[in-house]
Design a protein around this motif. Structure first.
Motif, short mmCIF file in Angstrom:
data_model
loop_
_atom_site.label_atom_id
_atom_site.label_comp_id
_atom_site.label_asym_id
_atom_site.label_seq_id
_atom_site.Cartn_x
_atom_site.Cartn_y
_atom_site.Cartn_z
N ASP A 185 -107.17 37.35 -45.90
CA ASP A 185 -107.23 36.34 -44.84
C ASP A 185 -106.79 36.89 -43.49
O ASP A 185 -107.34 36.51 -42.45
CB ASP A 185 -106.40 35.13 -45.23
CG ASP A 185 -106.96 34.42 -46.45
OD1 ASP A 185 -108.06 34.79 -46.91
OD2 ASP A 185 -106.29 33.49 -46.95
N CYS A 190 -109.73 38.95 -42.15
CA CYS A 190 -110.84 38.09 -41.72
C CYS A 190 -110.51 37.33 -40.44
O CYS A 190 -111.35 37.20 -39.56
CB CYS A 190 -111.19 37.11 -42.83
SG CYS A 190 -111.95 37.91 -44.29
N TYR A 202 -111.89 40.84 -38.48
CA TYR A 202 -113.31 40.80 -38.82
C TYR A 202 -114.09 39.70 -38.12
O TYR A 202 -115.27 39.86 -37.83
CB TYR A 202 -113.49 40.67 -40.33
CG TYR A 202 -113.03 41.87 -41.13
CD1 TYR A 202 -112.69 43.07 -40.51
CD2 TYR A 202 -112.93 41.80 -42.51
CE1 TYR A 202 -112.27 44.16 -41.24
CE2 TYR A 202 -112.51 42.90 -43.26
CZ TYR A 202 -112.19 44.07 -42.62
OH TYR A 202 -111.78 45.15 -43.35
N ALA A 203 -113.44 38.56 -37.86
CA ALA A 203 -114.17 37.45 -37.23
C ALA A 203 -114.66 37.79 -35.83
O ALA A 203 -115.57 37.14 -35.32
CB ALA A 203 -113.29 36.19 -37.19
N ALA A 212 -119.80 40.72 -38.63
CA ALA A 212 -119.15 39.69 -39.45
C ALA A 212 -120.12 38.96 -40.36
O ALA A 212 -119.90 38.87 -41.58
CB ALA A 212 -118.42 38.70 -38.53
N VAL A 232 -120.44 38.83 -44.51
CA VAL A 232 -120.33 37.56 -45.24
C VAL A 232 -121.43 37.48 -46.30
O VAL A 232 -121.18 37.16 -47.46
CB VAL A 232 -120.42 36.37 -44.26
CG1 VAL A 232 -120.73 35.08 -45.02
CG2 VAL A 232 -119.11 36.20 -43.49
N ALA A 286 -113.23 37.40 -49.54
CA ALA A 286 -113.40 37.76 -48.13
C ALA A 286 -114.64 37.13 -47.52
O ALA A 286 -114.63 36.73 -46.35
CB ALA A 286 -113.45 39.28 -47.98
N SER A 305 -113.64 33.42 -46.95
CA SER A 305 -112.57 33.35 -45.96
C SER A 305 -113.12 33.64 -44.57
O SER A 305 -112.83 32.93 -43.60
CB SER A 305 -111.47 34.37 -46.31
OG SER A 305 -110.50 34.44 -45.28
N LEU A 306 -113.96 34.67 -44.46
CA LEU A 306 -114.54 35.01 -43.17
C LEU A 306 -115.47 33.91 -42.67
O LEU A 306 -115.45 33.57 -41.48
CB LEU A 306 -115.30 36.34 -43.29
CG LEU A 306 -115.88 36.95 -42.02
CD1 LEU A 306 -114.85 37.01 -40.90
CD2 LEU A 306 -116.44 38.33 -42.31
N TYR A 318 -113.33 31.16 -41.19
CA TYR A 318 -112.84 31.47 -39.84
C TYR A 318 -113.96 31.44 -38.81
O TYR A 318 -113.78 30.96 -37.69
CB TYR A 318 -112.14 32.83 -39.84
CG TYR A 318 -110.77 32.81 -40.46
CD1 TYR A 318 -109.76 32.01 -39.93
CD2 TYR A 318 -110.48 33.56 -41.59
CE1 TYR A 318 -108.50 31.97 -40.50
CE2 TYR A 318 -109.22 33.54 -42.17
CZ TYR A 318 -108.23 32.73 -41.62
OH TYR A 318 -106.99 32.69 -42.20
#
Length: 248
Positions: A117, A120, A124-125, A130, A134, A148, A151-152, A155
């Motif tokens: 988290d 991400c 990463y966001a 990104a 995903v 991941a 989670s990504l 976000y």
């Protein structure tokens, strides 16, 4: 989603602040900040990793601010394998310098939900890769790599202001596809992504509710839990009022 361009003065300040920090000096500082009490609580929160000092999130964030952004140092800290050093790496890393190959390399070494988290949310966001990651991670079998993906997406649902609703609607089909996964850290992230997408706009709220209703009909305990929890929030008056105000 593209990272915002940084002014030359900001880059100079960050460069100056980061000069005196090295991998060795950061690891020494992490040892100094270690707390046996925090280390003892980690397993209670589902963080079971072999190499950890025990440092709270606020303390790590404060240290990250002292260090400043430094992508080279972030990569060095990640390579240490120490839990808190890796979380710190996600905080000081620079999204515009992250490549798909680096994201994949780190993902293969994910070993806890909080590392996932943090990476991400804070790193990463903000990368151009990104959404590509995903999609790629959503069908992977490794528990934390799969987490991941969702989670990504969760976000990105509020960090990526430019993404069209259609992109999230497309991902709702992925959520439906993976809602059967019974693993705790996966199903919670699938639920999280579904709820966050459904709170982005009125249109996506309706789409997410329809997806949750379909998920509820799946023959899976995980799917039924994901759907029931998401529908309770997405249909709540608080969420509906907020989305109506946002749309007005």
């Amino acid at each position: 989603m593209k990272a915002r361009p940084q002014s030359s003065s900001t880059l100079k300040r960050r460069s100056k602040a980061a000069k005196h920090w090295s991998r060795a000096s950061v690891l020494r500082e992490l040892k100094r900040l270690a707390s046996p009490k925090v280390r003892a609580k980690m397993a209670y929160f589902g963080v079971k990793v072999p190499k950890a000092y025990g440092i709270s999130q606020p303390v790590l964030h404060a240290l990250a601010r002292r260090i400043g952004k430094n992508h080279e140092l972030a990569e060095q800290l990640w390579s240490s394998g120490i839990h808190e050093a890796r979380i710190l790496a996600t905080l000081i890393g620079e999204p515009d310098k992250v490549t798909s190959s680096q994201m994949e390399h780190w993902a293969r070494e994910f070993d806890s939900w909080d590392i996932v988290d943090a990476a991400c949310c804070y790193l990463y966001a903000g990368t151009s890769a990104a959404w590509r990651q995903v999609e790629a991670w959503s069908s992977r079998q490794e528990e934390f790599v799969k987490r991941a993906a969702f989670s990504l997406a969760a976000y990105l649902s509020y960090k990526d202001k430019q993404a069209p609703d259609a992109r999230f609607e497309q991902f709702l089909r992925v959520i439906e596809r993976e809602a059967h996964d019974e693993r705790n850290f996966v199903r919670k992230a699938v639920n999280w992504a579904l709820r966050n997408i459904g709170k982005r706009s009125l249109r996506l709220n309706r789409s997410a509710i329809r997806a949750a209703e379909r998920i509820r009909r799946q023959e899976s305990r995980s799917a039924r839990w994901i759907a029931a929890d998401a529908l309770r929030e997405l249909r709540s008056e608080a969420v509906q009022q907020r989305l109506r105000r946002k749309a007005a």
